[in-house]
Structures are given as C-alpha cells and as structure tokens.
Write an enzyme that holds these catalytic residues in place. Structure first.
Site, PDB file in Angstrom:
ATOM      1  N   ARG A 169       0.442  35.428  -9.526  1.00 13.20           N
ATOM      2  CA  ARG A 169       0.147  34.843 -10.847  1.00 13.20           C
ATOM      3  C   ARG A 169       0.034  35.602 -12.051  1.00 13.20           C
ATOM      4  NH1 ARG A 169       1.247  30.769  -8.397  1.00 13.20           N
ATOM      5  NH2 ARG A 169      -0.078  29.134  -7.472  1.00 13.20           N
ATOM      6  N   HIS A 197       8.978  31.215 -13.097  1.00 13.92           N
ATOM      7  CA  HIS A 197       8.079  30.934 -12.187  1.00 13.92           C
ATOM      8  C   HIS A 197       8.928  30.086 -11.117  1.00 13.92           C
ATOM      9  CE1 HIS A 197       3.605  29.797 -10.648  1.00 13.92           C
ATOM     10  NE2 HIS A 197       4.591  29.806  -9.707  1.00 13.92           N
TER      11      HIS A 197
HETATM   12  P1  NAP Z   1      -2.034  34.236   1.778  1.00 12.40           P
HETATM   13  O1  NAP Z   1      -1.287  33.872   3.226  1.00 12.40           O
HETATM   14  O2  NAP Z   1      -3.450  33.267   1.455  1.00 12.40           O
HETATM   15  O3  NAP Z   1      -2.087  35.853   1.685  1.00 12.40           O
HETATM   16  C1  NAP Z   1      -2.988  36.304   0.733  1.00 12.40           C
HETATM   17  C2  NAP Z   1      -2.981  37.783   0.960  1.00 12.40           C
HETATM   18  O4  NAP Z   1      -3.720  38.547   0.118  1.00 12.40           O
HETATM   19  C3  NAP Z   1      -3.760  38.090   2.432  1.00 12.40           C
HETATM   20  O5  NAP Z   1      -3.033  39.321   2.965  1.00 12.40           O
HETATM   21  C4  NAP Z   1      -5.079  38.644   1.919  1.00 12.40           C
HETATM   22  O6  NAP Z   1      -5.854  39.420   2.602  1.00 12.40           O
HETATM   23  C5  NAP Z   1      -4.607  39.322   0.559  1.00 12.40           C
HETATM   24  N1  NAP Z   1      -5.914  39.381  -0.432  1.00 12.40           N
HETATM   25  C6  NAP Z   1      -6.622  38.373  -0.976  1.00 12.40           C
HETATM   26  N2  NAP Z   1      -7.921  38.638  -1.634  1.00 12.40           N
HETATM   27  C7  NAP Z   1      -7.660  40.010  -1.551  1.00 12.40           C
HETATM   28  C8  NAP Z   1      -8.570  41.022  -2.196  1.00 12.40           C
HETATM   29  N3  NAP Z   1      -9.490  40.774  -2.747  1.00 12.40           N
HETATM   30  N4  NAP Z   1      -8.177  42.226  -1.869  1.00 12.40           N
HETATM   31  C9  NAP Z   1      -7.096  42.498  -0.974  1.00 12.40           C
HETATM   32  N5  NAP Z   1      -6.278  41.823  -0.364  1.00 12.40           N
HETATM   33  C10 NAP Z   1      -6.562  40.488  -0.701  1.00 12.40           C
HETATM   34  O7  NAP Z   1      -1.425  33.771   0.571  1.00 12.40           O
HETATM   35  P2  NAP Z   1       0.493  33.525   0.664  1.00 12.40           P
HETATM   36  O8  NAP Z   1       0.959  32.281   1.023  1.00 12.40           O
HETATM   37  O9  NAP Z   1       1.003  34.852   0.985  1.00 12.40           O
HETATM   38  O10 NAP Z   1       0.662  33.487  -1.196  1.00 12.40           O
HETATM   39  C11 NAP Z   1       0.104  34.445  -1.862  1.00 12.40           C
HETATM   40  C12 NAP Z   1       0.251  33.939  -3.566  1.00 12.40           C
HETATM   41  O11 NAP Z   1       1.474  33.864  -3.817  1.00 12.40           O
HETATM   42  C13 NAP Z   1      -0.167  32.394  -3.601  1.00 12.40           C
HETATM   43  O12 NAP Z   1      -1.575  32.481  -3.695  1.00 12.40           O
HETATM   44  C14 NAP Z   1       0.478  32.141  -4.940  1.00 12.40           C
HETATM   45  O13 NAP Z   1      -0.485  32.277  -6.166  1.00 12.40           O
HETATM   46  C15 NAP Z   1       1.718  33.064  -4.943  1.00 12.40           C
HETATM   47  N6  NAP Z   1       2.790  32.239  -5.027  1.00 12.40           N
HETATM   48  C16 NAP Z   1       3.680  32.215  -6.003  1.00 12.40           C
HETATM   49  C17 NAP Z   1       4.798  31.549  -6.064  1.00 12.40           C
HETATM   50  C18 NAP Z   1       5.878  31.761  -7.106  1.00 12.40           C
HETATM   51  O14 NAP Z   1       6.932  30.936  -7.083  1.00 12.40           O
HETATM   52  N7  NAP Z   1       5.703  32.630  -8.024  1.00 12.40           N
HETATM   53  C19 NAP Z   1       5.259  30.700  -4.909  1.00 12.40           C
HETATM   54  C20 NAP Z   1       3.965  30.732  -3.995  1.00 12.40           C
HETATM   55  C21 NAP Z   1       2.983  31.473  -3.799  1.00 12.40           C
HETATM   56  P3  NAP Z   1      -6.331  39.188   4.101  1.00 12.40           P
HETATM   57  O15 NAP Z   1      -5.058  38.838   4.871  1.00 12.40           O
HETATM   58  O16 NAP Z   1      -7.073  40.172   4.682  1.00 12.40           O
HETATM   59  O17 NAP Z   1      -7.037  37.839   4.093  1.00 12.40           O
HETATM   60  C1  GLV Z   2       3.886  28.486  -6.601  1.00 13.14           C
HETATM   61  O1  GLV Z   2       3.491  28.857  -7.374  1.00 13.14           O
HETATM   62  C2  GLV Z   2       2.785  28.060  -5.297  1.00 13.14           C
HETATM   63  O2  GLV Z   2       1.623  28.591  -5.298  1.00 13.14           O
HETATM   64  O3  GLV Z   2       3.235  27.483  -4.271  1.00 13.14           O
END
Ligand code: NAP
Ligand code: GLV
Length: 306
Positions: free
Chosen positions: A221, A269
C-alpha cells in the site's frame, strides 16, 4: 440463502452472474441502499451504509487480500471478515517482484536506453551476493515472493511480526529486528498489510538503514512509504531506485514527483489482480464450509488489522 455483492471498482455485471453460477441455491443481488438483509456480503470498499444495514450477516467477504479499506469502517460486531487467501494472487506477485528485482540487478533499464540510442555496450556482471533481497511481510504473498526470489540464488531476508522459519530465507521478526533486517538488505520489497503499526514504516530513518545503493519495491500500500523521504533518499544517492505499484492516492495525481523521476518505475496497482473466477470459487467454497459449520482460512483478526 441471500448474498449481496458490492464493489466500488470491480465489474459487478460480471461478478453477479459468476456468484449466481457458483452458488446456484442462493439469491445473489447487487447491494443497493435498502436491500433486504442477507446472510453473506461480498464486498470491495463498501460504504458504511451497507455494513450498518446488513445486520444479519453470517460473514463478510472482502474481494481482495488487503482489508485496510474495510478496517476504516465500523464493522458489524461478531461477524467474521474473510479476505482472499491467495486466489491466484501469489504467483502474480512473485512474477512482478522477480521481474523488478532482475530488471534492476541486470541493469535492463540501462541496456534498453543504450539500445534505443544504437549503443552496443556491456556492463560488468554484478554479483547477486551484493544484492540481498529483503521481504517485509512473510504472509501468503510475502512467503511466496521470498521463495521465488530465492530460486534465482539471491540471498533472501524476511521480516514478519511473529518469528518464522522458511527454507532459504534468513528470517527476522518484530520491531527489535527491523534495523538488522534493513541493514542486511539491498533490495527491499514491501508486502505488509497496512495497519496502525505499518503505516509510514518506510520513512527517512528506516529507508536510510537499507544498504547504500538500495532499491525499494512497494507492492503493498502507498501509505507504507513517506513519499518525500523516499524522493530525498533517491536524490541523495543513498537509494538507487524504486519500483512502485501502489500510492497514497490512486490514481497517482498528475504532477506528483514520482511520475517524472528518472529512478522510479511506476505501475498502476496491478502487481496482483483479483482474479474473478478464482475468487468466486474460493468464496463459494468458504460459504459452503461455513454453512456446514467448518473452519475457513483467511479470517481477519480485526483487532490486529489484518
Ligand atoms: P498476510 O498473509 O496477512 O501477511 C502479512 C504479513 O505481514 C505477515 O507475515 C505478518 O506477520 C506481517 N506483518 C503484519 N504486521 C506486521 C508488523 N507490525 N510487523 C512485522 N510484520 C508484520 O497478507 P498477504 O496476503 O501476504 O498480503 C499482504 C498485503 O499485500 C495486503 O495486505 C495488501 O495490502 C497487499 N496486496 C497488494 C496487491 C497489489 O496488487 N498491489 C495485491 C494483493 C495484496 P505474521 O506472519 O507474524 O502475522
Ligand atoms: C489488492 O491490492 C488487494 O489487496 O487485493
């Protein structure tokens, strides 16, 4: 069973028939103010009014991985919020990040410009040992990205809230190990959820801890990065460049300095898109599990914010 769908920017004309086909016994309708109460809501950036009116939900499905937009709203108490759990996103994210890492490491931008000018010139091969890649966030997407980058034999570091063990990844955890993670990384990829703890995480202090000649890839983000601090560190030469897919304001406003910056590569994005058929299949399967009283993956810890 009643299901309502609302999206601020997805194509509802395609989602509604898709949900109806995947849930043949459900009455699936586009949500409008005053819509009857439903059992499930499938949403992306809904208005507060939807949450206030839908007082009988058994679950609220988010048609994206990130729930930061939902977390700004007043959520119905006791209703599970369920986000997309990969649904075809992690392979897209791995492609995007590997492309950005390799494009920078192999200096393809420089070669493209040379070729455009008819110049046949070689750069000295670089050692990948000098380009350790650090992935902030080792969740569904970050862990997949770390694994994909490691296959190209870059040293890989990862940072998460709780301690992890991942093959081929040097894992750091918690605030106490963030500086060590940054100092050990030259290419830093942000794949954190946007929460109170992670907003503005990449400010001047943190960005300047990345190794000299560092490179930033933000696919999470926009609000993880303080734009002015990133620009200052690019201009000072501490950072060599950035690939940015996400921004504080989207679309990126005309006139924002990122548009013209020679060391910044932009995309709109698009690093990991919500894939409609995969997402609908996942949501329909989870509704079936919930109806049977089974557990499902992807339930958001609303207190934690992700
Ligand atoms: P996820 O499975 O919830 O993983 C989040 C990771 O971040 C976990 O490893 C978590 O640690 C870590 N984390 C959270 N808060 C933290 C903190 N304060 N300090 C250190 N580590 C922290 O999420 P995901 O599915 O991988 O997705 C991640 C993000 O990508 C989404 O939230 C979204 O904003 C973004 N995204 C972007 C796109 C795009 O097109 N640009 C698409 C999809 C998603 P723990 O494992 O210890 O809980
Ligand atoms: C896209 O940014 C998502 O969070 O799926």
């Amino acid at each position: 069973m009643k299901v309502v769908y609302f999206s601020a920017d997805q194509d509802s004309a395609a989602w509604i028939p898709g949900l109806r086909a995947a849930l043949p016994h459900a009455d699936v309708q586009l949500w409008e103010p005053g819509s009857p109460r439903a059992d499930y809501a499938v949403v992306w950036k809904p208005p507060q009014q939807l949450l206030d009116e839908q007082t009988h939900l058994k679950a609220l499905f988010n048609t994206g991985a990130g729930v930061d937009a939902l977390m700004k709203l007043r959520l119905p108490p006791q209703v599970p919020v369920i986000r997309l759990d990969d649904a075809g996103m992690s392979v897209q994210m791995a492609e995007y990040v590997c492309h950005a890492v390799i494009r920078h490491f192999r200096e393809f931008e420089g070669y493209e410009s040379d070729m455009e000018q008819g110049r046949w010139s070689f750069r000295k091969p670089r050692s990948r040992l000098d380009f350790p890649v650090g992935v902030l966030g080792l969740g569904v997407l970050g862990a997949r990205v770390a694994r994909a980058v490691a296959q190209f034999e870059f040293p890989v570091n990862g940072w998460s809230r709780t301690a992890k063990t991942l093959p081929g990844v040097q894992c750091f955890a918690g605030d106490a190990q963030l500086d060590a993670f940054l100092a050990a990384s030259r290419i830093v990829v942000c794949l954190l959820p946007l929460t109170r703890e992670t907003e503005n995480l990449l400010d001047a202090t943190r960005l300047s801890k990345i190794r000299q000649g560092g490179y930033v890839i933000n696919v999470a983000r926009g609000a993880h990065i303080v734009d002015a601090d990133l620009l200052a560190l690019l201009d000072s030469g501490h950072l060599a460049g950035a690939t940015l897919d996400v921004f504080r304001v989207e679309p990126l406003p005309k006139g924002h300095p990122f548009w013209q910056h020679p060391q910044v590569t932009l995309t709109p994005h698009t690093s990991a898109r919500t894939l409609r058929s995969e997402s609908i299949a996942q949501i329909a399967a989870k509704i079936a599990s919930l109806e049977l009283g089974d557990n499902v993956a992807g339930i958001v810890h609303t207190q934690r914010g992700y």
